[in-house]
Design a protein around this motif. Structure first.
Motif, PDB file in Angstrom:
ATOM      1  N   SER A  52       0.677  -1.266  -0.248  1.00  0.00           N
ATOM      2  CA  SER A  52      -0.214   0.008  -0.055  1.00  0.00           C
ATOM      3  C   SER A  52       0.918   1.132  -0.118  1.00  0.00           C
ATOM      4  O   SER A  52       1.784   1.477   0.661  1.00  0.00           O
ATOM      5  N   ILE A  53       0.308   2.177  -0.828  1.00  0.00           N
ATOM      6  CA  ILE A  53       1.483   3.671  -0.618  1.00  0.00           C
ATOM      7  C   ILE A  53       0.531   4.431   0.255  1.00  0.00           C
ATOM      8  O   ILE A  53       1.068   5.556   0.572  1.00  0.00           O
ATOM      9  N   SER A  54      -0.614   4.158   0.774  1.00  0.00           N
ATOM     10  CA  SER A  54      -1.188   5.227   1.860  1.00  0.00           C
ATOM     11  C   SER A  54      -0.719   5.002   3.034  1.00  0.00           C
ATOM     12  O   SER A  54      -0.626   6.170   3.861  1.00  0.00           O
ATOM     13  N   ASP A  55      -0.125   3.849   3.397  1.00  0.00           N
ATOM     14  CA  ASP A  55       0.424   3.870   4.757  1.00  0.00           C
ATOM     15  C   ASP A  55       1.708   2.901   4.651  1.00  0.00           C
ATOM     16  O   ASP A  55       2.309   2.730   5.760  1.00  0.00           O
ATOM     17  N   ALA A  56       2.542   2.931   3.496  1.00  0.00           N
ATOM     18  CA  ALA A  56       3.742   2.233   3.279  1.00  0.00           C
ATOM     19  C   ALA A  56       3.714   0.902   3.922  1.00  0.00           C
ATOM     20  O   ALA A  56       4.892   0.580   4.382  1.00  0.00           O
ATOM     21  N   LYS A  57       2.786   0.256   3.774  1.00  0.00           N
ATOM     22  CA  LYS A  57       2.812  -1.243   4.506  1.00  0.00           C
ATOM     23  C   LYS A  57       2.700  -2.055   3.341  1.00  0.00           C
ATOM     24  O   LYS A  57       1.809  -1.775   2.301  1.00  0.00           O
ATOM     25  N   THR A  58       3.096  -3.306   3.582  1.00  0.00           N
ATOM     26  CA  THR A  58       2.849  -4.453   2.850  1.00  0.00           C
ATOM     27  C   THR A  58       2.055  -5.419   3.647  1.00  0.00           C
ATOM     28  O   THR A  58       2.575  -5.851   4.573  1.00  0.00           O
ATOM     29  N   TYR A  59       0.942  -5.988   2.993  1.00  0.00           N
ATOM     30  CA  TYR A  59       0.200  -6.951   3.691  1.00  0.00           C
ATOM     31  C   TYR A  59       0.302  -8.278   3.090  1.00  0.00           C
ATOM     32  O   TYR A  59       0.344  -8.162   1.906  1.00  0.00           O
ATOM     33  N   TYR A  60       0.419  -9.124   3.576  1.00  0.00           N
ATOM     34  CA  TYR A  60       0.579 -10.468   3.214  1.00  0.00           C
ATOM     35  C   TYR A  60      -0.660 -11.586   3.636  1.00  0.00           C
ATOM     36  O   TYR A  60      -0.998 -11.342   4.769  1.00  0.00           O
ATOM     37  N   SER A  61      -1.046 -12.580   2.743  1.00  0.00           N
ATOM     38  CA  SER A  61      -1.944 -13.387   3.314  1.00  0.00           C
ATOM     39  C   SER A  61      -1.249 -14.471   4.125  1.00  0.00           C
ATOM     40  O   SER A  61      -0.113 -14.710   4.461  1.00  0.00           O
ATOM     41  N   ASP A  62      -2.044 -14.964   5.077  1.00  0.00           N
ATOM     42  CA  ASP A  62      -1.416 -16.078   6.129  1.00  0.00           C
ATOM     43  C   ASP A  62      -0.652 -17.230   5.267  1.00  0.00           C
ATOM     44  O   ASP A  62       0.160 -17.544   5.899  1.00  0.00           O
ATOM     45  N   SER A  63      -1.051 -17.415   3.997  1.00  0.00           N
ATOM     46  CA  SER A  63      -0.534 -18.557   3.381  1.00  0.00           C
ATOM     47  C   SER A  63       1.011 -18.318   3.026  1.00  0.00           C
ATOM     48  O   SER A  63       1.712 -19.220   2.785  1.00  0.00           O
ATOM     49  N   VAL A  64       1.263 -16.901   2.829  1.00  0.00           N
ATOM     50  CA  VAL A  64       2.500 -16.811   2.317  1.00  0.00           C
ATOM     51  C   VAL A  64       3.262 -15.851   3.499  1.00  0.00           C
ATOM     52  O   VAL A  64       4.694 -15.691   3.252  1.00  0.00           O
ATOM     53  N   GLU A  65       2.764 -15.217   4.405  1.00  0.00           N
ATOM     54  CA  GLU A  65       3.270 -14.587   5.437  1.00  0.00           C
ATOM     55  C   GLU A  65       4.688 -15.332   6.065  1.00  0.00           C
ATOM     56  O   GLU A  65       4.764 -16.390   6.180  1.00  0.00           O
ATOM     57  N   GLY A  66       5.653 -14.477   6.030  1.00  0.00           N
ATOM     58  CA  GLY A  66       7.118 -14.973   6.452  1.00  0.00           C
ATOM     59  C   GLY A  66       8.113 -15.752   5.606  1.00  0.00           C
ATOM     60  O   GLY A  66       9.032 -16.070   5.811  1.00  0.00           O
ATOM     61  N   ARG A  67       7.362 -16.027   4.437  1.00  0.00           N
ATOM     62  CA  ARG A  67       8.264 -16.883   3.157  1.00  0.00           C
ATOM     63  C   ARG A  67       8.234 -15.952   2.010  1.00  0.00           C
ATOM     64  O   ARG A  67       9.030 -15.955   1.199  1.00  0.00           O
ATOM     65  N   PHE A  68       7.275 -15.182   1.917  1.00  0.00           N
ATOM     66  CA  PHE A  68       7.357 -14.428   0.452  1.00  0.00           C
ATOM     67  C   PHE A  68       7.605 -12.675   0.882  1.00  0.00           C
ATOM     68  O   PHE A  68       7.043 -12.385   2.021  1.00  0.00           O
ATOM     69  N   THR A  69       8.262 -12.111   0.359  1.00  0.00           N
ATOM     70  CA  THR A  69       8.696 -10.777   0.454  1.00  0.00           C
ATOM     71  C   THR A  69       8.292  -9.886  -0.945  1.00  0.00           C
ATOM     72  O   THR A  69       8.968 -10.428  -2.021  1.00  0.00           O
ATOM     73  N   ALA A  70       7.454  -8.990  -0.672  1.00  0.00           N
ATOM     74  CA  ALA A  70       7.101  -7.990  -1.929  1.00  0.00           C
ATOM     75  C   ALA A  70       7.991  -6.825  -1.830  1.00  0.00           C
ATOM     76  O   ALA A  70       8.330  -6.331  -0.879  1.00  0.00           O
ATOM     77  N   SER A  71       8.457  -6.228  -3.003  1.00  0.00           N
ATOM     78  CA  SER A  71       9.401  -5.067  -3.126  1.00  0.00           C
ATOM     79  C   SER A  71       9.139  -4.773  -4.526  1.00  0.00           C
ATOM     80  O   SER A  71       8.843  -5.040  -5.373  1.00  0.00           O
ATOM     81  N   SER A  72       9.888  -3.196  -4.433  1.00  0.00           N
ATOM     82  CA  SER A  72       9.838  -2.489  -5.628  1.00  0.00           C
ATOM     83  C   SER A  72      11.145  -1.862  -5.925  1.00  0.00           C
ATOM     84  O   SER A  72      11.625  -1.477  -4.999  1.00  0.00           O
ATOM     85  N   GLY A  73      11.535  -1.706  -7.130  1.00  0.00           N
ATOM     86  CA  GLY A  73      12.663  -1.049  -7.404  1.00  0.00           C
ATOM     87  C   GLY A  73      12.081   0.242  -8.292  1.00  0.00           C
ATOM     88  O   GLY A  73      11.578   0.303  -9.447  1.00  0.00           O
ATOM     89  N   ILE A  74      12.289   1.304  -7.716  1.00  0.00           N
ATOM     90  CA  ILE A  74      11.902   2.516  -8.255  1.00  0.00           C
ATOM     91  C   ILE A  74      12.632   2.719  -9.664  1.00  0.00           C
ATOM     92  O   ILE A  74      11.732   3.322 -10.620  1.00  0.00           O
ATOM     93  N   SER A  75      13.956   2.964  -9.383  1.00  0.00           N
ATOM     94  CA  SER A  75      14.648   3.198 -10.628  1.00  0.00           C
ATOM     95  C   SER A  75      14.248   2.138 -12.139  1.00  0.00           C
ATOM     96  O   SER A  75      14.196   2.364 -13.014  1.00  0.00           O
ATOM     97  N   GLU A  76      14.138   0.893 -11.589  1.00  0.00           N
ATOM     98  CA  GLU A  76      13.585  -0.189 -12.506  1.00  0.00           C
ATOM     99  C   GLU A  76      12.204  -0.075 -12.861  1.00  0.00           C
ATOM    100  O   GLU A  76      12.004  -0.703 -13.872  1.00  0.00           O
TER     101      GLU A  76
END
Length: 125
Positions: A52-76
């Motif tokens: 989310s950009i409104s609160d600068a947080k990433t929310y994960y489902s229980d099924s992937v929490e702790g195993r998956f990580t979302a990120s973004s490369g601004i320049s890319e």
């Protein structure tokens, strides 16, 4: 032209890792929330993360929490989904999308504007 291109899917053994990419063109990725979802054969689409950009947080489902990580490369202008400790139940077509998401009363709500084509992830046991 607005486009989202997901890539990086493939076949891995259980316990392995993959990193998916979602390349944006025609717009600035950082202006939107980025969400990942997946759909396995015969199953409904499952939302698995939203940055989310409104609160600068990433929310994960229980099924992937702790195993998956979302990120973004601004320049890319590209979003990523690092997936670790993959299990056979993670096998699905994975999609990226951009729009808005928000946490309200412990539920994440999604309103996506643009979608990329999916990329297939298979996990063997």
């Amino acid at each position: 032209e607005v486009q989202l291109q997901a890539s990086g899917g493939g076949s891995v053994q259980a316990g392995g890792s993959l990193t998916l990419s979602c390349a944006a063109s025609g717009f600035r990725l950082a202006s939107y929330a980025v969400a990942w979802s997946r759909q396995a054969p015969g199953k409904e689409r499952e939302w698995i993360s939203c940055s989310s950009i409104s609160d600068a947080k990433t929310y994960y489902s229980d099924s992937v929490e702790g195993r998956f990580t979302a990120s973004s490369g601004i320049s890319e202008n590209t979003a990523y989904l690092q997936m670790n400790l993959l299990q056979p139940e993670d096998a699905a077509v994975y999609y990226c999308a951009v729009g808005q998401c928000a946490l309200v009363a412990n539920t994440v709500y999604y309103d996506m504007y643009y979608w990329g084509k999916g990329t297939l992830v298979t996990v063997s046991s």
